[in-house]
Design an enzyme around this catalytic site. Sequence first.
Site, short mmCIF file in Angstrom:
data_model
loop_
_atom_site.label_atom_id
_atom_site.label_comp_id
_atom_site.label_asym_id
_atom_site.label_seq_id
_atom_site.Cartn_x
_atom_site.Cartn_y
_atom_site.Cartn_z
CG LEU A 1 -1.93 -1.12 1.35
CD1 LEU A 1 -2.69 -1.01 2.68
CD2 LEU A 1 -2.91 -1.07 0.19
CG ASP A 2 -0.05 4.73 -2.36
OD1 ASP A 2 -0.59 5.19 -1.35
OD2 ASP A 2 -0.58 4.74 -3.48
CG MET A 3 3.72 7.72 2.84
SD MET A 3 5.20 8.72 2.64
CE MET A 3 5.60 9.12 4.34
#
Length: 309
Positions: free
Chosen positions: A170-172
């Site tokens: 999951l990206d930031m």
Amino acid sequence: MEPPKKSGPPRRGAGAGGPKRPAGPGRRPANPTDGPRGKAPARKPAGPARPANPHPARAAAASSGKGEPQRIAKLLARAGVASRREIERMIAEGRIAQDGVPIETPATLLASLHGVTVDGVAVAAPPPARLFLFHKPTGCLTTERDPAGRPTIYDRLPTGLPRLMPIGRLDMNTEGLLLLTTDGGFKRQMELPATGVPRTYRARAFGDVSQQQLEDLFDGLEIDGIRYGQIEANLERRTGRNQWIEMSLTEGKNREVRRVLEHLGLKVNRLIRTAYGPFTLGEMPVGAIEEVRQHDLILFRKTLKDVDA
């Protein structure tokens, strides 16, 4: 704004398969060796089957009663030593050996890790896989360490846990359900699109979109030369020009949900992963972590497609 309660999107069945062959037997060209009236000549009696010539490792495993051999890179990944790619590098560096002899290729077949060492230390047999559900908050990376010093998920995990690897990323700025496992083989199996494990997201996006546009995603699309596969999408609720959209997909390409919605002219301002396969976020608090019961994990793994990971 908190996401609305999940209402469950309507599921669409799979599209029709590829073209089918015409019914009925096809005609074959005449063969000059055929007998009169098209009858085939009598065949010679079949001789005894030739003995199989299995790989030496498979033959040794069969004679000793051991299990089917597997690639050493896969066995070490399952044992939690490192990812397959990292193991390949370690083998190239001569850090992995069997009975004191360096392993030369990650394709080496072994029935067990008996006698295998990494940096001179014996590798223990892998324990049963474990799976954890983690409610990832925004503002942290899905990585073990960041050269820029930004916070990672491991800064938020409690102490005392085994070595855990994220299943997918999951990206930031994406929050929600992140699966963590101790088993590298299981991790890869879950991530492969061919395994068909769905990931479900809920996005809050600004802009205008119709349900028909979302349903068209079921056929897949191409953006900037990248092909995105089948996506199930459902428009749940509008609030002004913001809307909540639920999307389910099986590929999980980098930033797939954001790119697809941006392609439709929407600006995503919140993205939550709510489910990965049968595992759901539910009411887990942000930053909380829970372990899946072994019984439930074993039952789930039996349902996975048999894909060579």
